[in-house]
Design an enzyme around this catalytic site. Sequence first.
Site, PDB file in Angstrom:
ATOM      1  N   CYS A 159       0.814  -1.228   0.000  1.00 45.05           N
ATOM      2  CA  CYS A 159       0.000   0.000   0.000  1.00 45.05           C
ATOM      3  C   CYS A 159       0.840   1.267   0.000  1.00 45.05           C
ATOM      4  O   CYS A 159       0.304   2.355  -0.206  1.00 45.05           O
ATOM      5  CB  CYS A 159      -0.936   0.013   1.206  1.00 45.05           C
ATOM      6  SG  CYS A 159      -2.283  -1.122   0.960  1.00 45.05           S
TER       7      CYS A 159
HETATM    8  N1  CO8 Z   1     -20.143  -9.626   7.554  1.00 44.16           N
HETATM    9  C1  CO8 Z   1     -20.590  -9.859   8.816  1.00 44.16           C
HETATM   10  N2  CO8 Z   1     -19.757 -10.131   9.844  1.00 44.16           N
HETATM   11  C2  CO8 Z   1     -18.441 -10.194   9.588  1.00 44.16           C
HETATM   12  C3  CO8 Z   1     -17.930  -9.965   8.311  1.00 44.16           C
HETATM   13  C4  CO8 Z   1     -18.826  -9.683   7.268  1.00 44.16           C
HETATM   14  N3  CO8 Z   1     -18.412  -9.454   6.008  1.00 44.16           N
HETATM   15  N4  CO8 Z   1     -16.575 -10.078   8.353  1.00 44.16           N
HETATM   16  C5  CO8 Z   1     -16.254 -10.362   9.626  1.00 44.16           C
HETATM   17  N5  CO8 Z   1     -17.379 -10.446  10.379  1.00 44.16           N
HETATM   18  C6  CO8 Z   1     -17.471 -10.749  11.800  1.00 44.16           C
HETATM   19  C7  CO8 Z   1     -16.217 -11.455  12.303  1.00 44.16           C
HETATM   20  O1  CO8 Z   1     -16.271 -12.840  12.063  1.00 44.16           O
HETATM   21  C8  CO8 Z   1     -16.251 -11.113  13.770  1.00 44.16           C
HETATM   22  O2  CO8 Z   1     -17.166 -11.976  14.421  1.00 44.16           O
HETATM   23  P1  CO8 Z   1     -16.868 -12.486  15.922  1.00 44.16           P
HETATM   24  O3  CO8 Z   1     -16.842 -11.242  16.766  1.00 44.16           O
HETATM   25  O4  CO8 Z   1     -18.007 -13.398  16.189  1.00 44.16           O
HETATM   26  O5  CO8 Z   1     -15.534 -13.155  15.861  1.00 44.16           O
HETATM   27  C9  CO8 Z   1     -16.846  -9.712  13.804  1.00 44.16           C
HETATM   28  O6  CO8 Z   1     -17.553  -9.552  12.565  1.00 44.16           O
HETATM   29  C10 CO8 Z   1     -15.773  -8.647  13.924  1.00 44.16           C
HETATM   30  O7  CO8 Z   1     -14.733  -8.908  12.958  1.00 44.16           O
HETATM   31  P2  CO8 Z   1     -13.351  -8.176  12.935  1.00 44.16           P
HETATM   32  O8  CO8 Z   1     -12.769  -8.163  14.313  1.00 44.16           O
HETATM   33  O9  CO8 Z   1     -12.510  -8.746  11.835  1.00 44.16           O
HETATM   34  O10 CO8 Z   1     -13.857  -6.710  12.535  1.00 44.16           O
HETATM   35  P3  CO8 Z   1     -13.126  -5.327  12.603  1.00 44.16           P
HETATM   36  O11 CO8 Z   1     -13.979  -4.410  13.341  1.00 44.16           O
HETATM   37  O12 CO8 Z   1     -11.691  -5.477  13.023  1.00 44.16           O
HETATM   38  O13 CO8 Z   1     -13.121  -4.868  11.069  1.00 44.16           O
HETATM   39  C11 CO8 Z   1     -11.603  -4.709   9.195  1.00 44.16           C
HETATM   40  C12 CO8 Z   1     -12.435  -5.631  10.079  1.00 44.16           C
HETATM   41  C13 CO8 Z   1     -12.540  -3.823   8.433  1.00 44.16           C
HETATM   42  C14 CO8 Z   1     -10.807  -5.602   8.224  1.00 44.16           C
HETATM   43  C15 CO8 Z   1     -10.662  -3.860  10.060  1.00 44.16           C
HETATM   44  O14 CO8 Z   1      -9.997  -4.645  10.998  1.00 44.16           O
HETATM   45  C16 CO8 Z   1      -9.621  -3.111   9.249  1.00 44.16           C
HETATM   46  O15 CO8 Z   1      -9.913  -2.430   8.284  1.00 44.16           O
HETATM   47  N6  CO8 Z   1      -8.370  -3.168   9.687  1.00 44.16           N
HETATM   48  C17 CO8 Z   1      -7.288  -2.486   8.989  1.00 44.16           C
HETATM   49  C18 CO8 Z   1      -6.822  -3.365   7.898  1.00 44.16           C
HETATM   50  C19 CO8 Z   1      -5.889  -2.677   6.959  1.00 44.16           C
HETATM   51  O16 CO8 Z   1      -5.764  -1.496   6.868  1.00 44.16           O
HETATM   52  N7  CO8 Z   1      -5.214  -3.494   6.206  1.00 44.16           N
HETATM   53  C20 CO8 Z   1      -4.358  -2.996   5.212  1.00 44.16           C
HETATM   54  C21 CO8 Z   1      -4.461  -3.922   4.099  1.00 44.16           C
HETATM   55  S1  CO8 Z   1      -4.061  -3.212   2.598  1.00 44.16           S
HETATM   56  C22 CO8 Z   1      -2.395  -3.327   2.220  1.00 44.16           C
HETATM   57  O17 CO8 Z   1      -1.519  -3.198   2.994  1.00 44.16           O
HETATM   58  C23 CO8 Z   1      -2.081  -3.643   0.809  1.00 44.16           C
HETATM   59  C24 CO8 Z   1      -2.102  -5.094   0.588  1.00 44.16           C
HETATM   60  C25 CO8 Z   1      -1.870  -5.345  -0.861  1.00 44.16           C
HETATM   61  C26 CO8 Z   1      -3.118  -5.326  -1.706  1.00 44.16           C
HETATM   62  C27 CO8 Z   1      -3.724  -6.685  -1.921  1.00 44.16           C
HETATM   63  C28 CO8 Z   1      -4.815  -6.703  -2.921  1.00 44.16           C
HETATM   64  C29 CO8 Z   1      -5.820  -7.842  -2.793  1.00 44.16           C
END
Ligand code: CO8
Length: 372
Positions: free
Chosen positions: A156
């Site tokens: 990123c």
């Molecule tokens: N619908 C419903 N529920 C869901 C869903 C969904 N789609 N997804 C997860 N849940 C559930 C989970 O299972 C979990 O349930 P439980 O509590 O029972 O375990 C609950 O919802 C909460 O899940 P999370 O803890 O995962 O939720 P968060 O509040 O942490 O949100 C995010 C998830 C949105 C992913 C968040 O953590 C986030 O955005 N974090 C930052 C991530 C980030 O910035 N990453 C950077 C990646 S990009 C990068 O560096 C480039 C990579 C190269 C590109 C690749 C291209 C493909």
Amino acid sequence: MHRVAISSTGLFIPPHTISNQELVTAFNQFADLENSRHAAEISAGQRQPIQPSSVEFIEKASGIKRRYVMEKSGVLDPQRMYPRLQARPDHELSLMAEIGVAAARDALSGADKTVADVDGLICAAANMQRAYPAMAVEIQTALGIKGFGFDMNVACSSATFGIDMAVNAVRTGSARAILVVNPEITSPHLAWRDRDCHFIFGDVCTATLVERLDNAPAGAFEVLGTRLLTTFSNNIRNNAGFMSRSEGRHPEDRDQLFYQEGRKVFKEVCPMAAEHISSHLAEHGLSPNDVRRYWLHQANLGMNQLIARKLLGRDASAEDAPVILDEFGNTASAGSIIAFHRHRADIQAGEFGVVCSFGAGYSIGSVLLRRS
Ligand code: CO8
């Protein structure tokens, strides 16, 4: 040594959009199909059913409402769940190069420049379409730039790290101008069958023209400084690579696509990014409130709000830190450049702005700008 500016930026937007509702409908159809296919194992307790996705979760957890993709029918086909892209013969321009050329031309026309004004091109992106020849050389040649091109990948942070390379080349005189191109075709690398991440990414291409300030048009953004930081983390990974075949891996193996520990990323990267930006500003005798605008990496709305609050000591408005991820999703390295592309016209001469990316690596890159 030359003073250096960002003269203009360019944007290519893919032809298709996928709304959260479309995405969730397809995912839930896929989940039903898989769960009925494995009904016996699930009822015997040998397998966990796939849980449904939800529009409400996606919007609340990420702020993303839709995303652009190069191809949509394959992504939304519950029997497939990834894009249908056509292989092109070697003599045709490749897809990544095609969108790179489009964004680069947009950037050139924004500064009223031609390829004759440019000496080099950096293709900086989180994913490259092939190992070699370099995408940058194909884009450079398709545009007709005489000089050089090379690829770089810092996930990123590819765009900001690419801008740093370009700034150094222009500052030291090895090039008059460099185009930094970020074709981010993320959709083939996304695990659309995993509800934890299926909503995150979108496709796009941005381009940034970096050149000598004295050649740049009025209103260009002088680059006062760049600052890069990396520290190794396994929390955002994709293990697909040239050794995959020899390791007996299958393209569908979960670690051959994007995977992450999203919570950990959120917790660890926010303080690092805020600290990185404030110490970069301090090197220039500035404090965070001296900056008119922050064009931040667009991964998660909550992340950007937290970073901006840490910096400013108050909640940030869309004026302070504009948001484009609601429309584009996370476009890897292109996100902060799209924010800059869309939200810079109102910056006054003499005002400061910061472009900052953060992501896999971990990697953080910041570019301090002042409007000329
Ligand atoms: N619908 C419903 N529920 C869901 C869903 C969904 N789609 N997804 C997860 N849940 C559930 C989970 O299972 C979990 O349930 P439980 O509590 O029972 O375990 C609950 O919802 C909460 O899940 P999370 O803890 O995962 O939720 P968060 O509040 O942490 O949100 C995010 C998830 C949105 C992913 C968040 O953590 C986030 O955005 N974090 C930052 C991530 C980030 O910035 N990453 C950077 C990646 S990009 C990068 O560096 C480039 C990579 C190269 C590109 C690749 C291209 C493909």
